[in-house]
Design a protein around this motif. Structure first.
Motif, PDB file in Angstrom:
ATOM      1  N   UNK A 245       0.762  -1.167  -0.200  1.00 40.10           N
ATOM      2  CA  UNK A 245      -0.060  -0.058   0.004  1.00 40.10           C
ATOM      3  C   UNK A 245       0.758   1.418   0.080  1.00 40.10           C
ATOM      4  N   UNK A 246       0.286   2.427  -0.374  1.00 44.62           N
ATOM      5  CA  UNK A 246       0.751   3.713  -0.210  1.00 44.62           C
ATOM      6  C   UNK A 246       0.303   4.261   1.082  1.00 44.62           C
ATOM      7  N   UNK A 247      -0.008   5.689   0.885  1.00 47.80           N
ATOM      8  CA  UNK A 247      -0.675   6.242   2.175  1.00 47.80           C
ATOM      9  C   UNK A 247      -2.327   5.916   2.091  1.00 47.80           C
ATOM     10  N   UNK A 248      -2.627   5.181   3.114  1.00 41.06           N
ATOM     11  CA  UNK A 248      -4.302   4.828   3.474  1.00 41.06           C
ATOM     12  C   UNK A 248      -4.596   5.775   4.454  1.00 41.06           C
ATOM     13  N   UNK A 249      -6.027   5.993   4.389  1.00 46.08           N
ATOM     14  CA  UNK A 249      -6.671   6.734   5.347  1.00 46.08           C
ATOM     15  C   UNK A 249      -7.077   5.743   6.417  1.00 46.08           C
ATOM     16  N   UNK A 250      -6.241   5.619   7.494  1.00 44.08           N
ATOM     17  CA  UNK A 250      -6.657   4.780   8.641  1.00 44.08           C
ATOM     18  C   UNK A 250      -6.447   5.300   9.892  1.00 44.08           C
ATOM     19  N   UNK A 251      -6.900   4.909  11.044  1.00 47.00           N
ATOM     20  CA  UNK A 251      -6.657   5.700  12.253  1.00 47.00           C
ATOM     21  C   UNK A 251      -4.985   5.787  12.728  1.00 47.00           C
TER      22      UNK A 251
END
Length: 254
Positions: free
Chosen positions: A189-195
């Motif tokens: 993955x690259x930058x992922x919107x997670x907490x």
């Protein structure tokens, strides 16, 4: 019950770090595809139970197992917990990992050892002990990072190193298990919107826009973007792909 008729019907999957973020996205997707999912967590039992509930609400089956990684005997203890619920496994997703590290100049030995223990050593021995439980024709998917192939964030040198070693392990393990029809791949993955990323990613509109600009597609990745790639590799359609590093960064690498 519709999910039980999916591509992974009758299969059992184990997703480490499956209680939150990318791991939760993967666990929920495999559950929708019909797999019975073991949702592993390191410390947050409540989050794991939420993931299990979400899978069950969608018509799937799941159970939670807790075990801290990066400590002596972690792999054996995790598999013992798994064995109490299931007889054999078809899909192993090594997703759990520590995603932060100090810059090169200030990294201490304890942190270095901890990062490698969780991100590299644990997947190695989970696969080693899991091989005897993994049914022929099974799947192993290791969650890597785009940073192992591009030095875009030098402050994450140690973290990137742990995943680079995992990438090499992926290639070799594919050769070791190939005779049994088991595929082994890494998804990056690259930058992922997670907490985990929320503190800096959602700090400002500028931070969000800057992260989105990395991707050729002009947006920040979501857990589902990675989960769908893993689901393909876990399915029958992914049977002829093995020993590969799959770029799932949304075109973020130079």
């Amino acid at each position: 019950m519709g999910a039980l008729k999916g591509k992974l019907a009758g299969k059992t999957a184990l997703v480490t770090g499956g209680s939150r973020g990318i791991g939760r996205g993967i666990a929920e997707r495999l559950g929708r595809d019909g797999a019975r999912v073991a949702v592993h967590y390191g410390s947050n039992e409540a989050a794991a139970k939420e993931t299990v509930a979400a899978i069950e609400a969608a018509g799937g089956e799941a159970f939670a197992i807790g075990q801290e990684l990066g400590v002596p005997g972690d792999a054996a203890a995790l598999w013992a917990a798994f064995d109490a619920h299931a007889d054999g496994v078809d899909v192993l997703v090594n997703n759990a990992g520590i995603g932060t590290s100090q810059p090169f100049g200030s990294t201490e030995e304890a942190e270095y050892d901890r990062l490698f223990a969780v991100n590299t050593k644990a997947p190695y021995f989970l696969a080693q002990l899991g091989a005897e439980r993994l049914r022929d024709g099974g799947r192993i998917v290791n969650i890597s990072t785009g940073l192992s192939h591009a030095a875009m964030m030098p402050e994450l040198t140690t973290y990137a190193m742990t995943k680079g070693a995992l990438d090499v392990f992926t290639k070799y393990l594919a050769k070791v298990l190939g005779s049994r029809g088991i595929t082994v791949n890494a998804v990056a993955p690259g930058i992922i919107d997670t907490d985990v990323n929320a503190s800096w990613l959602r700090a400002s509109d500028e931070a969000w826009a800057g992260a989105a600009a990395f991707s050729a597609l002009g947006r920040v990745g979501e857990p589902g973007d990675v989960a769908d790639v893993v689901a393909f590799l876990a399915s029958h359609e992914g049977r002829w792909v093995t020993g590969q590093w799959i770029d799932a960064t949304g075109g973020s690498l130079p």
